[in-house]
Write an enzyme that holds these catalytic residues in place. Structure first.
Site, mmCIF file in Angstrom:
data_model
loop_
_atom_site.group_PDB
_atom_site.id
_atom_site.type_symbol
_atom_site.label_atom_id
_atom_site.label_comp_id
_atom_site.label_asym_id
_atom_site.label_seq_id
_atom_site.Cartn_x
_atom_site.Cartn_y
_atom_site.Cartn_z
ATOM 1 N N GLU A 1 8.239 62.741 12.772
ATOM 2 C CA GLU A 1 9.696 62.601 12.651
ATOM 3 C C GLU A 1 10.196 61.313 13.295
ATOM 4 O O GLU A 1 11.172 60.723 12.838
ATOM 5 C CB GLU A 1 10.402 63.813 13.268
ATOM 6 C CG GLU A 1 10.178 65.127 12.521
ATOM 7 C CD GLU A 1 11.046 65.263 11.277
ATOM 8 O OE1 GLU A 1 11.748 64.295 10.912
ATOM 9 O OE2 GLU A 1 11.011 66.345 10.662
ATOM 10 N N LYS B 1 19.952 59.390 14.206
ATOM 11 C CA LYS B 1 20.371 60.644 13.596
ATOM 12 C C LYS B 1 21.841 60.935 13.891
ATOM 13 O O LYS B 1 22.584 61.376 13.003
ATOM 14 C CB LYS B 1 19.504 61.803 14.073
ATOM 15 C CG LYS B 1 19.909 63.115 13.404
ATOM 16 C CD LYS B 1 18.851 64.173 13.434
ATOM 17 C CE LYS B 1 19.232 65.344 12.530
ATOM 18 N NZ LYS B 1 18.222 66.415 12.543
ATOM 19 N N LYS C 1 21.909 71.588 11.958
ATOM 20 C CA LYS C 1 21.257 72.351 10.900
ATOM 21 C C LYS C 1 20.511 73.522 11.535
ATOM 22 O O LYS C 1 19.669 73.324 12.412
ATOM 23 C CB LYS C 1 20.267 71.486 10.119
ATOM 24 C CG LYS C 1 20.878 70.646 9.035
ATOM 25 C CD LYS C 1 19.769 70.014 8.209
ATOM 26 C CE LYS C 1 20.308 69.212 7.060
ATOM 27 N NZ LYS C 1 19.219 68.625 6.239
ATOM 28 N N GLU D 1 25.653 66.858 4.799
ATOM 29 C CA GLU D 1 24.676 66.348 3.844
ATOM 30 C C GLU D 1 25.222 66.234 2.427
ATOM 31 O O GLU D 1 24.633 66.706 1.463
ATOM 32 C CB GLU D 1 23.407 67.218 3.857
ATOM 33 C CG GLU D 1 22.190 66.508 3.263
ATOM 34 C CD GLU D 1 20.913 67.295 3.460
ATOM 35 O OE1 GLU D 1 20.397 67.262 4.581
ATOM 36 O OE2 GLU D 1 20.449 67.938 2.515
ATOM 37 N N ARG E 1 30.951 85.555 14.245
ATOM 38 C CA ARG E 1 31.436 84.423 13.441
ATOM 39 C C ARG E 1 31.369 83.098 14.198
ATOM 40 O O ARG E 1 32.132 82.169 13.906
ATOM 41 C CB ARG E 1 32.854 84.690 12.923
ATOM 42 C CG ARG E 1 32.918 85.869 11.959
ATOM 43 C CD ARG E 1 34.270 85.935 11.263
ATOM 44 N NE ARG E 1 34.280 87.011 10.276
ATOM 45 C CZ ARG E 1 34.660 88.259 10.544
ATOM 46 N NH1 ARG E 1 35.078 88.568 11.766
ATOM 47 N NH2 ARG E 1 34.634 89.186 9.611
ATOM 48 N N HIS F 1 10.258 64.995 3.265
ATOM 49 C CA HIS F 1 10.406 66.445 3.394
ATOM 50 C C HIS F 1 10.249 67.203 2.068
ATOM 51 O O HIS F 1 9.845 68.359 2.078
ATOM 52 C CB HIS F 1 11.761 66.787 4.023
ATOM 53 C CG HIS F 1 11.820 66.511 5.489
ATOM 54 N ND1 HIS F 1 11.633 65.253 6.022
ATOM 55 C CD2 HIS F 1 12.036 67.332 6.549
ATOM 56 C CE1 HIS F 1 11.745 65.318 7.337
ATOM 57 N NE2 HIS F 1 11.982 66.567 7.680
ATOM 58 N N ASN G 1 15.761 63.399 5.030
ATOM 59 C CA ASN G 1 14.729 64.224 4.417
ATOM 60 C C ASN G 1 13.584 63.400 3.850
ATOM 61 O O ASN G 1 12.781 63.916 3.067
ATOM 62 C CB ASN G 1 15.335 65.093 3.306
ATOM 63 C CG ASN G 1 16.216 66.189 3.868
ATOM 64 O OD1 ASN G 1 15.800 66.939 4.726
ATOM 65 N ND2 ASN G 1 17.450 66.255 3.383
ATOM 66 N N ARG H 1 23.189 61.689 4.690
ATOM 67 C CA ARG H 1 22.320 62.514 5.533
ATOM 68 C C ARG H 1 21.050 62.938 4.805
ATOM 69 O O ARG H 1 20.036 63.241 5.439
ATOM 70 C CB ARG H 1 23.086 63.736 6.048
ATOM 71 C CG ARG H 1 22.263 64.545 7.043
ATOM 72 C CD ARG H 1 23.081 65.564 7.810
ATOM 73 N NE ARG H 1 22.234 66.296 8.734
ATOM 74 C CZ ARG H 1 22.661 67.150 9.658
ATOM 75 N NH1 ARG H 1 23.949 67.384 9.780
ATOM 76 N NH2 ARG H 1 21.816 67.770 10.449
ATOM 77 N N HIS I 1 7.760 69.998 2.718
ATOM 78 C CA HIS I 1 8.150 71.406 2.643
ATOM 79 C C HIS I 1 7.325 72.158 1.598
ATOM 80 O O HIS I 1 6.958 73.321 1.801
ATOM 81 C CB HIS I 1 9.635 71.527 2.318
ATOM 82 C CG HIS I 1 10.528 71.240 3.481
ATOM 83 N ND1 HIS I 1 11.893 71.110 3.355
ATOM 84 C CD2 HIS I 1 10.261 71.064 4.793
ATOM 85 C CE1 HIS I 1 12.430 70.863 4.548
ATOM 86 N NE2 HIS I 1 11.452 70.832 5.432
ATOM 87 N N HIS J 1 4.772 71.297 10.749
ATOM 88 C CA HIS J 1 5.886 70.667 10.037
ATOM 89 C C HIS J 1 5.816 69.146 10.108
ATOM 90 O O HIS J 1 5.945 68.455 9.088
ATOM 91 C CB HIS J 1 7.220 71.151 10.602
ATOM 92 C CG HIS J 1 8.395 70.435 10.029
ATOM 93 N ND1 HIS J 1 8.783 70.553 8.710
ATOM 94 C CD2 HIS J 1 9.270 69.551 10.583
ATOM 95 C CE1 HIS J 1 9.833 69.785 8.477
ATOM 96 N NE2 HIS J 1 10.147 69.173 9.601
#
Length: 366
Positions: free
Chosen positions: A186, A227, A144, A237, A122, A248, A245, A241, A252, A266
């Protein structure tokens, strides 16, 4: 010289340390956060021969024991089988909740190991040692973590902040030119989404980053600062935030369409996605045509792809690409949400995109 960017998240706050030679000092850097002098390292087959011996030596010098797991390299490693392998290995090593797991590698290893740390007992602590430009400026910061599925990228994961990030900009000299430039996608994104002056700086200095350590340090630190500020204001997010993206949603979908293969890295998908986002913004009358032209011109100067036509091999039709975009994490009530721009440095999130405009932009990019 080491630059330090603090990510202020209360009791989960941490530092991102940026400079050349940090892997050689990793033992000294990591020792203060250890409950006992032992760490588990997860890396990949490409990074291990280049940087694992130096990391192990640095840890030994500080009196820290270590064991390592070496996974295959590549985007396909961000999957259930390799996540399971990493978690089971860590359990075999009897990792405790107060222990530290080290992610040594690019974004794939960082995302996978971070997710393993999030779900193991956990939640155990982990340290990011990103070895690619993309990971140093983006995926290693912000918490993330996750893996991909057949339905899309990063759809399975958790928010789990690292305890420390060591961004050794010296190791970027070992990257292939293509991998370095993919990471630059990026870097450029930060200027496009919220800092026009930074984008103008990149237009002047971007081509130097491959060989100029001072310029590289500035680019990495400024990207991380941007960031960190956004993450501190919107960790999970819920709002701002989502701006991170930019590019993206397109990127993606293109990655999924190419099977997360070497056909499209990527950062290359992000670069093409940024160009498409500005093309879409101009088509919708949100910004002047000069803005997407600047984006495309800068990508060309850097030797990076900017159009769907730059991706080798056949791709699904536009309807299939739009369907893949429907799996994007920003979708709300079935409506696609895009990061668009009024100008360079002024991005915003919108779901008011007409499918005909989207289809026209995709068709033109082919």
């Amino acid at each position: 010289m080491t630059l330090v960017v603090h990510v202020p998240l209360g009791d989960r706050a941490y530092d991102v340390r940026i400079g050349a030679g940090l892997i050689a000092d990793a033992g000294t850097e990591i020792a203060p956060i250890l409950a006992r002098p032992r760490v588990m390292i997860v890396t990949d087959e490409r990074v291990a021969p280049l940087h694992l011996p130096a990391l192990e030596t640095a840890l030994r010098k500080a009196g820290i024991d270590s064991d390592s797991l070496i996974l295959p390299a590549g985007e396909s490693t961000k999957s259930w089988p390799h996540l399971s392998r990493a978690v089971e290995w860590l359990l075999e090593q009897k990792v405790e909740r107060r222990d530290v797991v080290v992610a040594l590698g690019g974004g794939v290893i960082g995302d996978l190991v971070g997710f393993a740390a999030a779900i193991l007992r956990r939640g155990v602590r982990f340290v990011q040692i990103p070895t690619t430009l993309l990971a140093q400026v983006d995926s290693s910061v912000g918490g993330k973590t996750g893996i991909n599925s057949a339905q899309g990228k990063n759809l399975i994961g958790a928010f789990h902040q690292p305890s420390l990030v060591l961004a050794d900009i010296g190791v970027l000299d070992t990257l292939r030119r293509r991998d370095f430039l993919a990471g630059y996608g990026e870097v450029m994104k930060y200027g496009l989404l919220g800092d026009a002056e930074f984008f103008a700086w990149l237009e002047e200095h971007g081509p130097r980053l491959r060989h100029d350590l001072d310029a590289r340090a500035h680019a990495v630190a400024h990207s991380v600062e941007m960031k960190a500020g956004i993450v501190a204001r919107d960790e999970t997010e819920q709002g701002e935030r989502a701006l991170l993206n930019l590019g993206h949603t397109f990127g993606h979908a293109l990655e999924a369409a190419t099977g997360y293969s070497d056909r499209l890295l990527h950062g290359e998908g992000v670069a093409i996605g940024c160009a498409l986002a500005f093309d879409l913004s101009a088509r919708m009358g949100l910004c002047s045509q000069e803005e997407p032209s600047r984006v495309t011109a800068h990508l060309a100067e850097m030797g990076m792809p900017s159009r769907i036509a730059d991706i080798p091999g056949a791709l699904p039709d536009d309807a299939a690409l739009i369907a893949l975009m429907g799996q994007d994490k920003k979708v709300v009530d079935g409506r696609l949400r895009f990061v668009l721009a009024r100008e360079i440095g002024a991005a915003f999130v919108s779901d008011a995109v007409d499918r005909s405009d989207l289809a026209a932009v995709l068709a033109a990019a082919r």
